[in-house]
Design a protein around this motif. Structure first.
Motif: not given
Length: 266
Positions: A56, A98, A100, A110, A113-114, A116-118, A120-121, A124
């Protein structure tokens, strides 16, 4: 055969046939095997790396979008940051890196957040990430959806997040809208003009019959009204199943969409 033990027994173990075979094999010299052969014969995980790992950068460029949904009390703000690949060359490409989502409402904290993290992964990881749009827009809320500004139907909050990701990907050139041909645009403009002329004609007839304010005559078309996002569609227009916009009107006995040109009669 008896064996006399003169010393104190501190421990013992039973010698099995497997132990004897292991000791015999240890005495046989083993030929050296090349490392490449060992690695080739060793089972490997079936993992395909899309490309080299990208760290990043210190600074990323991005955009923030606002969601005001009747399903949540407070507005949600979606920020999508992009990474620029091959900057300064003819192959320069901007890709999402990414995402947010921020809001005062903690009701959906909950799973947001889960999600957005997935996402973003996935961003990337690289490769074709546009499939996320179709997957998210196909999520339906069992409590029912809602109409956003402009009369566009959203089946769920996740679907609106997908629509924002789609809008962002279009803005950076990752997704391209199928453009209508000149003939299709001409037909759509003609349909809109016909509907506006009919609405104006019916309005003039009502004003001629009586000077007092009265309800529109039965079967008369409504005046065109701006419903949001600069789109001008009648307030009583129904949902078009092709473009998910409240722009479907009855013209000449046929359901016609004033937004995408869809017609039930072909």
């Amino acid at each position: 055969m008896a064996v006399k033990i003169d010393k104190k027994i501190k421990g013992y173990s039973v010698l099995t046939p497997e132990d004897k075979a292991r000791e015999a094999a240890a005495l046989i010299p083993v030929a050296s095997v090349p490392r490449e052969t060992v690695e080739k014969e060793t089972p490997q995980d079936n993992i395909i790396q899309m490309h080299e790992r990208i760290e990043r950068p210190e600074v990323l460029i991005g955009s923030t979008y606002k969601i005001k949904s009747p399903l949540v009390e407070h507005a949600m703000y979606v920020t999508i940051n992009d990474i620029v690949l091959n900057a300064g060359t003819e192959h320069e490409l901007r890709r999402p890196f990414e995402i947010f989502v921020n809001s005062k409402s903690m009701e959906h904290f909950q799973w947001i957040v889960a999600l957005t993290r997935i996402m973003s992964a996935v961003f990337r990881k690289g490769g074709d990430v546009t499939f996320l749009v179709d997957e998210m827009k196909a999520v339906f809320d069992p409590r029912g959806g809602y109409f956003k500004a402009g009369g566009v139907y959203m089946p769920s909050l996740v679907a609106e997040l997908g629509a924002i990701v789609e809008e962002h990907m279009k803005s950076i050139g990752l997704i391209h809208d199928p453009e209508m041909s000149a003939h299709q645009r001409a037909i759509l403009a003609e349909k809109r003009k016909q509907y506006e002329d009919r609405a104006k004609k019916n309005s003039d007839v009502v004003e001629t019959v009586t000077a007092a304010p009265a309800a529109p005559a039965q079967g008369a078309a409504e005046d065109i009204a701006v419903t949001g996002d600069g789109a001008s569609f009648p307030p009583s227009a129904t949902l078009c199943h092709k473009c998910s916009t409240k722009a479907l009107v009855i013209m000449d006995g046929c359901a016609t969409c004033l937004n995408c040109g869809y017609s039930k009669c072909g």
